[in-house]
Design a protein around this motif. Structure first.
Motif, PDB file in Angstrom:
ATOM      1  N   GLY A   1      -0.490   6.308   3.930  1.00 29.03           N
ATOM      2  CA  GLY A   1       0.582   6.061   4.885  1.00 29.03           C
ATOM      3  C   GLY A   1       1.081   4.625   4.897  1.00 29.03           C
ATOM      4  O   GLY A   1       1.546   4.139   5.922  1.00 29.03           O
ATOM      5  N   GLY A   2       0.967   3.903   3.770  1.00 29.52           N
ATOM      6  CA  GLY A   2       1.474   2.547   3.678  1.00 29.52           C
ATOM      7  C   GLY A   2       0.569   1.473   4.243  1.00 29.52           C
ATOM      8  O   GLY A   2       1.008   0.335   4.446  1.00 29.52           O
ATOM      9  N   VAL A   3      -0.700   1.793   4.490  1.00 34.62           N
ATOM     10  CA  VAL A   3      -1.667   0.793   4.955  1.00 34.62           C
ATOM     11  C   VAL A   3      -3.023   1.042   4.299  1.00 34.62           C
ATOM     12  O   VAL A   3      -3.326   2.155   3.861  1.00 34.62           O
ATOM     13  CB  VAL A   3      -1.852   0.802   6.495  1.00 34.62           C
ATOM     14  CG1 VAL A   3      -0.574   0.415   7.212  1.00 34.62           C
ATOM     15  CG2 VAL A   3      -2.370   2.128   6.982  1.00 34.62           C
ATOM     16  N   ALA A   4      -3.822  -0.010   4.261  1.00 35.99           N
ATOM     17  CA  ALA A   4      -5.232   0.134   3.902  1.00 35.99           C
ATOM     18  C   ALA A   4      -6.004   0.074   5.209  1.00 35.99           C
ATOM     19  O   ALA A   4      -5.724  -0.768   6.061  1.00 35.99           O
ATOM     20  CB  ALA A   4      -5.668  -0.986   2.970  1.00 35.99           C
TER      21      ALA A   4
ATOM     22  N   PHE B   1       0.820  -1.217   0.000  1.00 36.33           N
ATOM     23  CA  PHE B   1       0.000   0.000   0.000  1.00 36.33           C
ATOM     24  C   PHE B   1       0.857   1.271   0.000  1.00 36.33           C
ATOM     25  O   PHE B   1       0.554   2.236   0.696  1.00 36.33           O
ATOM     26  CB  PHE B   1      -0.992  -0.007   1.171  1.00 36.33           C
ATOM     27  CG  PHE B   1      -1.898  -1.200   1.136  1.00 36.33           C
ATOM     28  CD1 PHE B   1      -2.938  -1.273   0.224  1.00 36.33           C
ATOM     29  CD2 PHE B   1      -1.703  -2.272   1.996  1.00 36.33           C
ATOM     30  CE1 PHE B   1      -3.767  -2.387   0.169  1.00 36.33           C
ATOM     31  CE2 PHE B   1      -2.527  -3.390   1.957  1.00 36.33           C
ATOM     32  CZ  PHE B   1      -3.562  -3.444   1.037  1.00 36.33           C
ATOM     33  N   ASP B   2       1.920   1.248  -0.805  1.00 35.50           N
ATOM     34  CA  ASP B   2       2.785   2.419  -0.933  1.00 35.50           C
ATOM     35  C   ASP B   2       2.113   3.559  -1.688  1.00 35.50           C
ATOM     36  O   ASP B   2       2.547   4.706  -1.606  1.00 35.50           O
ATOM     37  CB  ASP B   2       4.095   2.042  -1.629  1.00 35.50           C
ATOM     38  CG  ASP B   2       4.913   1.064  -0.799  1.00 35.50           C
ATOM     39  OD1 ASP B   2       4.841   1.142   0.442  1.00 35.50           O
ATOM     40  OD2 ASP B   2       5.608   0.229  -1.394  1.00 35.50           O
ATOM     41  N   SER B   3       1.062   3.235  -2.441  1.00 35.20           N
ATOM     42  CA  SER B   3       0.303   4.249  -3.166  1.00 35.20           C
ATOM     43  C   SER B   3      -1.164   3.830  -3.172  1.00 35.20           C
ATOM     44  O   SER B   3      -1.506   2.731  -2.735  1.00 35.20           O
ATOM     45  CB  SER B   3       0.819   4.392  -4.603  1.00 35.20           C
ATOM     46  OG  SER B   3       0.625   3.176  -5.308  1.00 35.20           O
ATOM     47  N   ASP B   4      -1.993   4.689  -3.661  1.00 33.33           N
ATOM     48  CA  ASP B   4      -3.436   4.426  -3.708  1.00 33.33           C
ATOM     49  C   ASP B   4      -3.785   3.865  -5.085  1.00 33.33           C
ATOM     50  O   ASP B   4      -4.617   4.413  -5.796  1.00 33.33           O
ATOM     51  CB  ASP B   4      -4.206   5.713  -3.411  1.00 33.33           C
ATOM     52  CG  ASP B   4      -5.690   5.451  -3.201  1.00 33.33           C
ATOM     53  OD1 ASP B   4      -6.104   4.275  -3.193  1.00 33.33           O
ATOM     54  OD2 ASP B   4      -6.441   6.430  -3.058  1.00 33.33           O
TER      55      ASP B   4
END
Length: 186
Positions: A31-34, A15-18
């Motif tokens: 922020g690196g999470v879903a 989750f480095d990007s959307d």
């Protein structure tokens, strides 16, 4: 010789990007999470290049759970679902039931974060395998750019079932592992 890449089947599992995921109501990627905060039974989904009837290892991390929540994960249909109510790193084994869609769904009223999602094909013993294309056998194996040693007691084992060659890593790869196999015509 030819190079074959066997990265995990999930795109953007950290989750480095959307990107790469379809978010239902209440899901955000930042922020690196879903994160799920709605509890509306909406799903976070991604279509994968899986094969109907094959077995896959799905690994992910749940953190920051609060309130009443549970996470359901499945690949293909509702009868293939596993549910979780505690945080931590989780591993499930799922058979592709046909639509090739990995689904994470929160169906309660709390919230939690999801990260480090990886999906790899496994054999009947739940060992991660990299199936070589027909007519090719492995010569060299690299993980994250480092040459690996062949042998069951070392980094990987080569298995031949009479039709296909498989590379079985000794340690299961993660969401960020990149595997390259140099293959030669069998």
């Amino acid at each position: 010789e030819q190079q074959f890449y066997f990265d995990g089947l999930v795109t953007n599992g950290t989750f480095d990007s959307d990107t790469a995921w379809t978010k239902g109501t209440g899901w955000t990627i930042s922020g690196g999470v879903a994160s799920s905060s709605d509890g509306s039974a909406a799903s976070l989904t991604q279509t994968l290049s899986t094969t109907f009837g094959k077995l896959y290892e799905v690994t992910f991390t749940i953190s920051n759970g609060s309130g009443s929540w549970f996470l359901g994960v499945r690949l293909g249909d509702a009868f293939n679902q596993h549910t979780f109510t505690t945080a931590g790193t989780k591993t499930v084994y799922l058979i592709d039931k046909g639509d090739h869609i990995l689904r994470f769904a929160d169906a309660a009223s709390g919230s939690f974060d999801l990260d480090n999602v990886s999906v790899f094909e496994v054999d009947a013993n739940n060992d991660v395998i990299h199936t070589m294309p027909k007519g090719w056998k492995p010569k060299d194996v690299f993980e994250d750019g480092l040459l690996q040693r062949e042998g069951a007691a070392n980094d990987y084992e080569v298995v031949y079932d009479g039709f296909d060659y498989f590379v079985k890593p000794t340690v299961a790869p993660s969401a960020t592992t990149q595997t390259c196999v140099i293959g030669v015509k069998a």
